[in-house]
Design a protein around this motif. Sequence first.
Motif, PDB file in Angstrom:
ATOM      1  N   VAL A  75       0.853  -1.185   0.000  1.00  0.00           N
ATOM      2  CA  VAL A  75       0.000   0.000   0.000  1.00  0.00           C
ATOM      3  C   VAL A  75       0.891   1.237   0.000  1.00  0.00           C
ATOM      4  N   LEU A  76       0.537   2.213  -0.828  1.00  0.00           N
ATOM      5  CA  LEU A  76       1.261   3.479  -0.884  1.00  0.00           C
ATOM      6  C   LEU A  76       0.770   4.410   0.211  1.00  0.00           C
ATOM      7  N   GLY A  77       1.687   4.923   1.013  1.00  0.00           N
ATOM      8  CA  GLY A  77       1.325   5.897   2.029  1.00  0.00           C
ATOM      9  C   GLY A  77       1.147   7.279   1.423  1.00  0.00           C
ATOM     10  N   PRO A  78       0.634   8.230   2.187  1.00  0.00           N
ATOM     11  CA  PRO A  78       0.480   9.589   1.670  1.00  0.00           C
ATOM     12  C   PRO A  78       1.838  10.242   1.433  1.00  0.00           C
ATOM     13  N   ALA A  79       1.895  11.187   0.513  1.00  0.00           N
ATOM     14  CA  ALA A  79       3.137  11.906   0.234  1.00  0.00           C
ATOM     15  C   ALA A  79       3.630  12.617   1.494  1.00  0.00           C
ATOM     16  N   TRP A  80       4.948  12.661   1.668  1.00  0.00           N
ATOM     17  CA  TRP A  80       5.532  13.368   2.807  1.00  0.00           C
ATOM     18  C   TRP A  80       5.185  14.858   2.709  1.00  0.00           C
ATOM     19  N   THR A  81       5.177  15.521   3.848  1.00  0.00           N
ATOM     20  CA  THR A  81       4.911  16.955   3.890  1.00  0.00           C
ATOM     21  C   THR A  81       5.956  17.724   3.094  1.00  0.00           C
ATOM     22  N   ASN A  82       7.209  17.324   3.241  1.00  0.00           N
ATOM     23  CA  ASN A  82       8.299  17.883   2.454  1.00  0.00           C
ATOM     24  C   ASN A  82       9.390  16.826   2.334  1.00  0.00           C
ATOM     25  N   SER A  83      10.563  17.201   1.886  1.00  0.00           N
ATOM     26  CA  SER A  83      11.610  16.224   1.599  1.00  0.00           C
ATOM     27  C   SER A  83      12.136  15.507   2.833  1.00  0.00           C
ATOM     28  N   VAL A  84      11.930  16.056   4.018  1.00  0.00           N
ATOM     29  CA  VAL A  84      12.487  15.452   5.233  1.00  0.00           C
ATOM     30  C   VAL A  84      11.448  15.218   6.329  1.00  0.00           C
ATOM     31  N   THR A  85      10.175  15.425   6.029  1.00  0.00           N
ATOM     32  CA  THR A  85       9.136  15.332   7.062  1.00  0.00           C
ATOM     33  C   THR A  85       7.990  14.441   6.607  1.00  0.00           C
ATOM     34  N   ARG A  86       7.714  13.384   7.363  1.00  0.00           N
ATOM     35  CA  ARG A  86       6.566  12.516   7.080  1.00  0.00           C
ATOM     36  C   ARG A  86       5.264  13.243   7.389  1.00  0.00           C
ATOM     37  N   SER A  87       4.248  12.975   6.592  1.00  0.00           N
ATOM     38  CA  SER A  87       2.906  13.460   6.916  1.00  0.00           C
ATOM     39  C   SER A  87       2.141  12.421   7.727  1.00  0.00           C
ATOM     40  N   LEU A  88       2.529  11.150   7.580  1.00  0.00           N
ATOM     41  CA  LEU A  88       1.877  10.063   8.322  1.00  0.00           C
ATOM     42  C   LEU A  88       2.809   9.571   9.419  1.00  0.00           C
ATOM     43  N   LEU A  89       2.382   9.693  10.660  1.00  0.00           N
ATOM     44  CA  LEU A  89       3.202   9.262  11.785  1.00  0.00           C
ATOM     45  C   LEU A  89       3.323   7.739  11.809  1.00  0.00           C
ATOM     46  N   VAL A  90       4.553   7.267  12.036  1.00  0.00           N
ATOM     47  CA  VAL A  90       4.779   5.832  12.222  1.00  0.00           C
ATOM     48  C   VAL A  90       5.398   5.611  13.590  1.00  0.00           C
ATOM     49  N   GLN A  91       5.309   4.381  14.074  1.00  0.00           N
ATOM     50  CA  GLN A  91       5.831   4.070  15.399  1.00  0.00           C
ATOM     51  C   GLN A  91       6.333   2.636  15.439  1.00  0.00           C
ATOM     52  N   LYS A  92       7.247   2.386  16.363  1.00  0.00           N
ATOM     53  CA  LYS A  92       7.734   1.026  16.553  1.00  0.00           C
ATOM     54  C   LYS A  92       6.707   0.249  17.363  1.00  0.00           C
ATOM     55  N   ASP A  93       6.407  -0.941  16.896  1.00  0.00           N
ATOM     56  CA  ASP A  93       5.450  -1.820  17.557  1.00  0.00           C
ATOM     57  C   ASP A  93       6.105  -3.184  17.689  1.00  0.00           C
ATOM     58  N   GLY A  94       6.708  -3.439  18.843  1.00  0.00           N
ATOM     59  CA  GLY A  94       7.442  -4.683  19.013  1.00  0.00           C
ATOM     60  C   GLY A  94       8.666  -4.684  18.120  1.00  0.00           C
ATOM     61  N   ASP A  95       8.708  -5.643  17.185  1.00  0.00           N
ATOM     62  CA  ASP A  95       9.877  -5.771  16.317  1.00  0.00           C
ATOM     63  C   ASP A  95       9.625  -5.261  14.907  1.00  0.00           C
ATOM     64  N   LYS A  96       8.621  -4.408  14.721  1.00  0.00           N
ATOM     65  CA  LYS A  96       8.357  -3.829  13.410  1.00  0.00           C
ATOM     66  C   LYS A  96       7.965  -2.362  13.560  1.00  0.00           C
ATOM     67  N   ILE A  97       7.811  -1.678  12.432  1.00  0.00           N
ATOM     68  CA  ILE A  97       7.370  -0.293  12.418  1.00  0.00           C
ATOM     69  C   ILE A  97       6.049  -0.241  11.664  1.00  0.00           C
ATOM     70  N   VAL A  98       5.053   0.407  12.245  1.00  0.00           N
ATOM     71  CA  VAL A  98       3.706   0.412  11.678  1.00  0.00           C
ATOM     72  C   VAL A  98       3.158   1.831  11.644  1.00  0.00           C
ATOM     73  N   ASN A  99       2.032   1.987  10.940  1.00  0.00           N
ATOM     74  CA  ASN A  99       1.341   3.272  10.913  1.00  0.00           C
ATOM     75  C   ASN A  99       0.760   3.567  12.288  1.00  0.00           C
ATOM     76  N   ALA A 100       1.006   4.770  12.796  1.00  0.00           N
ATOM     77  CA  ALA A 100       0.516   5.148  14.132  1.00  0.00           C
ATOM     78  C   ALA A 100      -0.922   5.652  14.087  1.00  0.00           C
TER      79      ALA A 100
END
Length: 281
Positions: A75-100
């Motif tokens: 699945v394609l996530g939303p475009a980042w806000t700019n070149s260095v900033t995510r628009s969609l927050l992600v977080q570590k969940d156990g041993d993986k990284i998921v959408n927050a």
Amino acid sequence: MIEYVSKQATALKPSTLVPSTSFTSDPMRFSVSTDEFPETDIVTGVLYYDTHSLDLSSALAGKCYDVFHTCDGLVLGPAWTNSVTRSLLVQKDGDKIVNAVSFSGIDAGDAELVGGFRCHADGLTRSTKQSRLVWSLYDAIVLPVSRIDAASSWSYSAAAWRQANGNPENQIEIFNGVSGRMVDVTASAYMVGVTSAATSGFVGVGIDTSAADSSQVKNPAAAPNTFPVLPAWARYVGYVGIGYHELRWLERGAGGSAQTWLGNGGQPCGYQTGILGWVVQ
């Protein structure tokens, strides 16, 4: 849980992260090819993870994107806000990284981050020696990077930094969605003065700028209008941070009389200046 946005301080160590079996039993490298480790330059409108593929036709030039793996595929996530900033927050969940947070009808925590890319044109991305625009969370590898200028020579004397030959293409561009990915590049220059007195010239590596040199170790050029000539080089080793970055090949004259800078000097068997090194993606 530790939430990850676009801050360099929130470093991840991708080699320690293994996705849960709810997504896949064997984490793969997110790739520009069905081959996880293609040893060639590739421009593509499709990206791959395990047996899944993702069509990039909806992605826009100059935008950065995360790619997630779900039970239904990529699945394609939303475009980042700019070149260095995510628009969609992600977080570590156990041993993986998921959408927050939820997106595109997917509940928070149901999509696993596996990589990402930046488009250089609508619907297209690339992994080439000059443009490493696709990164993988798993099985990160060292990739070669380089850029040369096809011109035989050019003149420049101003005591100010600029991209080599005044060419905005004289750079390497990279994109990473996690921090902790190292960069190692060396820029070279070969300069000849116009008088018998030695003239100095300088080469550098600019991180997202053409106005300042970020290299840690360097050597100036020193040359009269005859041999011997001392070539210049500059090396940068470090972490440029999360997001899209440009590693620019810079040059700086000594002021005064004109100086001639060489690409291949009309002798490709003996000369070639440029910027060369490796990145981790």
